[in-house]
Design a protein around this motif. Sequence first.
Motif, mmCIF file in Angstrom:
data_model
loop_
_atom_site.group_PDB
_atom_site.id
_atom_site.type_symbol
_atom_site.label_atom_id
_atom_site.label_comp_id
_atom_site.label_asym_id
_atom_site.label_seq_id
_atom_site.Cartn_x
_atom_site.Cartn_y
_atom_site.Cartn_z
ATOM 1 N N VAL A 7 0.828 -1.204 0.000
ATOM 2 C CA VAL A 7 0.000 0.000 0.000
ATOM 3 C C VAL A 7 0.863 1.255 0.000
ATOM 4 O O VAL A 7 0.621 2.202 -0.769
ATOM 5 C CB VAL A 7 -0.948 -0.003 1.223
ATOM 6 N N GLU A 8 1.884 1.297 0.855
ATOM 7 C CA GLU A 8 2.745 2.474 0.933
ATOM 8 C C GLU A 8 3.556 2.659 -0.353
ATOM 9 O O GLU A 8 3.791 3.786 -0.786
ATOM 10 C CB GLU A 8 3.683 2.362 2.136
ATOM 11 N N ALA A 9 3.965 1.541 -0.954
ATOM 12 C CA ALA A 9 4.691 1.628 -2.220
ATOM 13 C C ALA A 9 3.786 2.195 -3.308
ATOM 14 O O ALA A 9 4.227 3.000 -4.151
ATOM 15 C CB ALA A 9 5.215 0.252 -2.629
ATOM 16 N N LEU A 10 2.517 1.798 -3.303
ATOM 17 C CA LEU A 10 1.567 2.308 -4.282
ATOM 18 C C LEU A 10 1.331 3.799 -4.082
ATOM 19 O O LEU A 10 1.265 4.572 -5.049
ATOM 20 C CB LEU A 10 0.248 1.551 -4.154
ATOM 21 N N LYS A 11 1.227 4.222 -2.819
ATOM 22 C CA LYS A 11 1.050 5.653 -2.525
ATOM 23 C C LYS A 11 2.219 6.465 -3.072
ATOM 24 O O LYS A 11 2.031 7.515 -3.707
ATOM 25 C CB LYS A 11 0.949 5.869 -1.011
ATOM 26 N N LEU A 12 3.435 5.985 -2.827
ATOM 27 C CA LEU A 12 4.620 6.735 -3.247
ATOM 28 C C LEU A 12 4.749 6.765 -4.764
ATOM 29 O O LEU A 12 5.038 7.814 -5.351
ATOM 30 C CB LEU A 12 5.875 6.114 -2.628
ATOM 31 N N GLY A 18 6.363 11.756 -5.027
ATOM 32 C CA GLY A 18 7.328 10.690 -5.281
ATOM 33 C C GLY A 18 7.963 10.804 -6.647
ATOM 34 O O GLY A 18 9.182 10.654 -6.800
ATOM 35 N N VAL A 19 7.146 11.085 -7.660
ATOM 36 C CA VAL A 19 7.657 11.193 -9.032
ATOM 37 C C VAL A 19 8.572 12.403 -9.166
ATOM 38 O O VAL A 19 9.687 12.304 -9.701
ATOM 39 C CB VAL A 19 6.489 11.289 -10.036
ATOM 40 N N VAL A 115 9.504 1.219 2.709
ATOM 41 C CA VAL A 115 9.312 1.690 1.330
ATOM 42 C C VAL A 115 10.236 2.866 1.037
ATOM 43 O O VAL A 115 10.849 2.954 -0.029
ATOM 44 C CB VAL A 115 7.838 2.086 1.098
ATOM 45 N N TYR A 116 10.348 3.769 1.999
ATOM 46 C CA TYR A 116 11.244 4.919 1.824
ATOM 47 C C TYR A 116 12.685 4.474 1.610
ATOM 48 O O TYR A 116 13.367 4.954 0.689
ATOM 49 C CB TYR A 116 11.150 5.826 3.054
ATOM 50 N N LEU A 117 13.169 3.542 2.424
ATOM 51 C CA LEU A 117 14.557 3.095 2.306
ATOM 52 C C LEU A 117 14.790 2.349 0.995
ATOM 53 O O LEU A 117 15.853 2.490 0.366
ATOM 54 C CB LEU A 117 14.931 2.221 3.497
ATOM 55 N N ILE A 118 13.814 1.554 0.564
ATOM 56 C CA ILE A 118 13.934 0.876 -0.731
ATOM 57 C C ILE A 118 14.020 1.903 -1.853
ATOM 58 O O ILE A 118 14.822 1.772 -2.793
ATOM 59 C CB ILE A 118 12.739 -0.078 -0.944
ATOM 60 N N TRP A 119 13.194 2.929 -1.761
ATOM 61 C CA TRP A 119 13.215 3.995 -2.768
ATOM 62 C C TRP A 119 14.562 4.723 -2.758
ATOM 63 O O TRP A 119 15.134 5.010 -3.823
ATOM 64 C CB TRP A 119 12.076 4.979 -2.480
ATOM 65 N N VAL A 121 17.517 3.543 -1.859
ATOM 66 C CA VAL A 121 18.526 2.661 -2.459
ATOM 67 C C VAL A 121 18.371 2.629 -3.975
ATOM 68 O O VAL A 121 19.362 2.675 -4.713
ATOM 69 C CB VAL A 121 18.414 1.245 -1.869
ATOM 70 N N ALA A 122 17.126 2.557 -4.459
ATOM 71 C CA ALA A 122 16.888 2.511 -5.904
ATOM 72 C C ALA A 122 17.345 3.801 -6.585
ATOM 73 O O ALA A 122 17.994 3.767 -7.645
ATOM 74 C CB ALA A 122 15.408 2.263 -6.178
ATOM 75 N N VAL A 123 17.017 4.941 -5.993
ATOM 76 C CA VAL A 123 17.436 6.226 -6.565
ATOM 77 C C VAL A 123 18.963 6.338 -6.577
ATOM 78 O O VAL A 123 19.562 6.814 -7.548
ATOM 79 C CB VAL A 123 16.807 7.397 -5.784
ATOM 80 N N SER A 124 19.596 5.873 -5.512
ATOM 81 C CA SER A 124 21.059 5.927 -5.431
ATOM 82 C C SER A 124 21.706 5.055 -6.507
ATOM 83 O O SER A 124 22.717 5.436 -7.107
ATOM 84 C CB SER A 124 21.522 5.485 -4.034
ATOM 85 N N LEU A 125 21.125 3.882 -6.756
ATOM 86 C CA LEU A 125 21.644 3.009 -7.814
ATOM 87 C C LEU A 125 21.468 3.647 -9.189
ATOM 88 O O LEU A 125 22.379 3.607 -10.026
ATOM 89 C CB LEU A 125 20.928 1.663 -7.766
ATOM 90 N N LEU A 126 20.311 4.242 -9.426
ATOM 91 C CA LEU A 126 20.060 4.902 -10.707
ATOM 92 C C LEU A 126 21.007 6.087 -10.910
ATOM 93 O O LEU A 126 21.477 6.329 -12.031
ATOM 94 C CB LEU A 126 18.606 5.368 -10.783
ATOM 95 N N LEU A 127 21.298 6.794 -9.839
ATOM 96 C CA LEU A 127 22.228 7.913 -9.940
ATOM 97 C C LEU A 127 23.626 7.421 -10.283
ATOM 98 O O LEU A 127 24.348 8.034 -11.077
ATOM 99 C CB LEU A 127 22.253 8.709 -8.635
#
Length: 250
Positions: A7-12, A18-19, A115-119, A121-127
Amino acid sequence: MNAPIRVEALKLSRSPVGVIGTLALLLGTVALLCGITVALTNGQSDLVAKMGPAATRDWAGLLSAAAQITSAGGLLGFGTVLAWMFGREFADRTVSALFALPVGRGRIALAKIAVYLIWVVAVSLLLGLALLVLGGAFGYGRPDAEVWAGLGRQWALGALTGAIAMPVAWVVTLTRSLLAGVGAVIGVVVLTQVAVLAGAGGAMPPAAPALWAMSRGTEVSVGQLAVALVCAAAFVALTWASWARLQLNR
């Protein structure tokens, strides 16, 4: 626990915050790095003096500039999204509906943090991938072992920067105010910059990750980084406890 996380992942993922936060952290950093590179190519002496080790057109300069941008801009971006994730429940007055759910508020808070921490990590990898593309586009050559190590530090810096923004979640919970959370983000950024200018170095947990990355691990010990993580974990615990005891009549 899986249902609250979904649910929180869907909200973000479906929220403009989030975008826009993701695009700002990625495209904003890339745009700044491109602007710095163009300025260095044109020989702007004032920028060269300000950038220090980042004022070189090579992998080392690119990574140093990225670390400087992430240490301030990343903290602001990550912290703002975190403030929204917790503050939206109070700003949109949806917090009362959470009391009717079969899931405890403490578990909901932990789902938000996960969800925040997963996001983060994902943003850091993309960067990190974006930096690889930029370095190739700028003609810096094939990355060697030192460059890969620098990219690893950049990814770790992004993850640690997201972690040290964790006090924001607790401030939002205590004040029940999204604006207070944004103010807390700015406060952490200012505190970090003051600590660096005052020479506190790695002894100040919010400043430790940035100094560690920019000094290639020479000015900050593993123990000091561990203290920063312990502080982040402490605020996770405080946030969980506050949500677990959350009441409507306050």
